[in-house]
Scaffold this motif. Sequence first.
Motif, PDB file in Angstrom:
ATOM      1  N   GLN A 131       3.160  -0.340   0.335  1.00  0.00           N
ATOM      2  CA  GLN A 131       4.475  -0.455   0.439  1.00  0.00           C
ATOM      3  C   GLN A 131       5.173   0.465  -1.439  1.00  0.00           C
ATOM      4  O   GLN A 131       6.209  -0.321  -1.865  1.00  0.00           O
ATOM      5  CB  GLN A 131       5.043  -0.128   0.985  1.00  0.00           C
ATOM      6  CG  GLN A 131       6.958   0.763   1.592  1.00  0.00           C
ATOM      7  CD  GLN A 131       7.428   0.575   2.874  1.00  0.00           C
ATOM      8  OE1 GLN A 131       7.950   1.734   2.738  1.00  0.00           O
ATOM      9  NE2 GLN A 131       7.525  -0.505   3.377  1.00  0.00           N
ATOM     10  N   TYR A 133       6.153   1.628  -3.266  1.00  0.00           N
ATOM     11  CA  TYR A 133       7.563   2.376  -4.484  1.00  0.00           C
ATOM     12  C   TYR A 133       7.740   1.556  -6.047  1.00  0.00           C
ATOM     13  O   TYR A 133       8.305   2.897  -6.656  1.00  0.00           O
ATOM     14  CB  TYR A 133       8.558   2.964  -3.398  1.00  0.00           C
ATOM     15  CG  TYR A 133       9.720   1.905  -2.514  1.00  0.00           C
ATOM     16  CD1 TYR A 133       8.902   1.357  -1.237  1.00  0.00           C
ATOM     17  CD2 TYR A 133      10.224   0.847  -3.247  1.00  0.00           C
ATOM     18  CE1 TYR A 133       9.503   0.564  -0.633  1.00  0.00           C
ATOM     19  CE2 TYR A 133      10.590  -0.238  -2.456  1.00  0.00           C
ATOM     20  CZ  TYR A 133      10.408  -0.763  -1.437  1.00  0.00           C
ATOM     21  OH  TYR A 133      10.575  -1.669  -0.899  1.00  0.00           O
ATOM     22  N   THR A 143      11.223   9.125  -6.907  1.00  0.00           N
ATOM     23  CA  THR A 143      10.198   8.422  -6.202  1.00  0.00           C
ATOM     24  C   THR A 143      11.592   8.065  -4.749  1.00  0.00           C
ATOM     25  O   THR A 143      12.525   8.182  -4.622  1.00  0.00           O
ATOM     26  CB  THR A 143       9.674   7.620  -6.135  1.00  0.00           C
ATOM     27  OG1 THR A 143       8.803   7.807  -6.802  1.00  0.00           O
ATOM     28  CG2 THR A 143       9.248   6.523  -5.243  1.00  0.00           C
ATOM     29  N   LEU A 145      13.135   7.723  -0.212  1.00  0.00           N
ATOM     30  CA  LEU A 145      12.338   6.107   0.379  1.00  0.00           C
ATOM     31  C   LEU A 145      13.043   6.341   1.453  1.00  0.00           C
ATOM     32  O   LEU A 145      14.607   5.476   1.769  1.00  0.00           O
ATOM     33  CB  LEU A 145      11.950   4.870  -0.086  1.00  0.00           C
ATOM     34  CG  LEU A 145      11.953   3.617   0.567  1.00  0.00           C
ATOM     35  CD1 LEU A 145      10.309   3.349   1.032  1.00  0.00           C
ATOM     36  CD2 LEU A 145      12.552   2.384   0.204  1.00  0.00           C
ATOM     37  N   PHE A 169       7.553   7.923   0.570  1.00  0.00           N
ATOM     38  CA  PHE A 169       7.511   7.234   1.505  1.00  0.00           C
ATOM     39  C   PHE A 169       8.107   6.936   2.991  1.00  0.00           C
ATOM     40  O   PHE A 169       9.606   7.071   2.707  1.00  0.00           O
ATOM     41  CB  PHE A 169       8.086   5.825   0.377  1.00  0.00           C
ATOM     42  CG  PHE A 169       7.274   5.474  -0.124  1.00  0.00           C
ATOM     43  CD1 PHE A 169       6.208   4.776  -0.069  1.00  0.00           C
ATOM     44  CD2 PHE A 169       7.263   5.971  -1.861  1.00  0.00           C
ATOM     45  CE1 PHE A 169       4.832   4.234  -1.552  1.00  0.00           C
ATOM     46  CE2 PHE A 169       6.147   5.540  -2.732  1.00  0.00           C
ATOM     47  CZ  PHE A 169       5.105   4.627  -2.592  1.00  0.00           C
ATOM     48  N   SER A 235      17.201   7.084  -2.508  1.00  0.00           N
ATOM     49  CA  SER A 235      15.404   7.363  -3.614  1.00  0.00           C
ATOM     50  C   SER A 235      15.718   6.359  -4.424  1.00  0.00           C
ATOM     51  O   SER A 235      16.676   6.017  -4.848  1.00  0.00           O
ATOM     52  CB  SER A 235      16.017   9.057  -3.507  1.00  0.00           C
ATOM     53  OG  SER A 235      17.481   9.103  -4.744  1.00  0.00           O
TER      54      SER A 235
END
Lengths: 325, 354
Positions: A131, A133, A143, A145, A169, A235
Amino acid sequence: MPKLSYLKALNRALGDEMDRDESVFVLGEDVNFALTNITAGFLKRYGPDRVVEVPLTEQGFTNFATGAAMAGRRPVIEFQIPFLLLLVFEQITNQANKFLMMSGGQRSVPVTYLMPAAGWRAGWGAQHSDQPYSLFAHMGVKTVLPATPTDAYGLLTTAIRDDDPVVFFGPLASLGVREIVEYADLAPIPLGSGRVHRAGTDVTVVALGHLVHEALAVAEELADEASVEVWDPRSVYPFDWTGLAESVARTGRLVVFDDSNRACGMGAEILATAAEEMRLVAPPKRVTRPDGAIVGAVPELDVALQPTKAQLAEAVRTVLKSTGW
Amino acid sequence: MPEGVVAPVKVAEGLEVAGITAVPTSVTVPVAVADSVELYRTMRFIRRFEERAIDLVRAGEIFSGIHPCIGQEAVAAGACAALDPGDIVLSSHRGHGHLLAKGTDPSRLMAEMAGRVTGIDKGRGGSFHPSDFTAGVYNSTGTVGHGAGIAAGIAWAAAKAGDPKVVLSFFGDGAVTQGALLEGFNLAALWRLPVVYVCENNRYATTLPVEAAVAGTITGRGEAFGIPSSVVDGQDAEVVHAAVAEAVERARRGGGPSLLEMRTYRYHGHHTFEMLVRLRYREQAEIDSWKERDPLDIQATRVAEADRARIDAQVELELDEVVRFAVDSPRPDPADATDHYHADGFRPRPGVSL
């Protein structure tokens, strides 16, 4: 009121953006048949010019999306497996994300890299369970999440509208999460805006992605012992440092619950920034995967490498008991 | 050159191509007639621009050094002359000639190379990564071979927008061993996109000779995807022009991509740092034999002496102004180092918090 799943929220957000803006299109492997369900119904709805089935050529189609974006489109690339983001890490971080700067601001590359199955699932094997990120945050790529269907809708919408490359993600462990919503309430959520899921006064638990839900369960378990605030950055780049500072100012104590590898993961960055810039009354802790974790082939081994609720509860208790630096 | 690397070479009848086994085939396509005088002017300008740039490298004004394209001017000039102003070029690290031939303001290109705020990219692209959207030069990625897929994406987007453009993607022989290049070929051929892939085979990927790097042939890579592919004499601007014009015409009528392998040669090192390190990976005799077919000399035979003299003098005057503009332009303010990182103005945190 309708119940919205995380996966359906992604389908809805992407469809709404494709309805709103002709320049948006989706490309990816098996999108015609909507293998992941993200593009369910899209081929019929938008046709093959906006639902672009691509061969197994991740570097090729990631560069293709960069070109399409330079020419005025807003591509959304659906990736099926997290490691594919490592295969195209250079194309995203070193090309798409740098072209705006290298062109002196002439042209940005508004691509959304949608990874709707990040993280671990029992038995999926060592190459399908990362994962990553933290890597994109490290490289300065926007990015996100999100942990909930509402946040997934809001942040995918924002990612698509953003003029820069954005990596999205969607944690595998969150895809089944459902939420009662009013569709009219679904709205874009700004990048770099955290969220207090549960207010508390004794300790801040920063939980990322699917671990938000586990952190909420731990906070509930510990309710008789302590008032735990669960804070979700949503984020990871940009990161809501102001929001975190406000939470820490209320609690003075910090634990990070992060599904990254330990070394150089987001958890490390959050602890470092808090230690440098925020008023912590006790040393903070983080619960993460081990350094360089390889998970995915044998469930009983893999579970031992995951950040767990029990570890979080222990870390919270330790931080609460600490008498200070 | 060993067997297997040699492909038929398109040359004008009777010309020898230095260093390669020439198998003359006629160029069948006079799609567009080359303007001999204009091609000479473009090539002369590129040659002298690069020489003046090397002076500025020596003087410390171009701090990064450059990848000079001297010796390869016919490719840039001939290829870009076959494009319409609205067509798009993706350049490479050896790209000054491409930009100049596509119409970039030379003063702003030189300023860019010298890291000045008046540069086409405000100094952020430099010699290595210039782009100039006003001239249709979208980028010069330093990731060798990756422009091929970007070119496919641009061509696709333009076609879907009902504004078909031809995208000309330059790369070197070093790129043909990159998988990403072949992935770009595959997508462009699969979707019959209007891309002209131009390989400038200058025989060396930095120090590595092409025969030590490339199994099979360069054109064979295109042919494997069903892309019309041919070898072209890259020292003759009019031959280059004819071959590119044919490929552009094919692209415009929906015939999909083409691959043209331009046989050419760089006279200088891979990069001006070779002036300091003196790498010896080429024999002087090889360099000399290529200089016998100098692209400027070839084109000069097609231009009246009086025209040449006039053009040469004019180029010198223009370049004096180009250099003056670049050197006199201001350097950027260090406070602006993180400008243009993000389109919405979001700024990264500084490296220290005190």
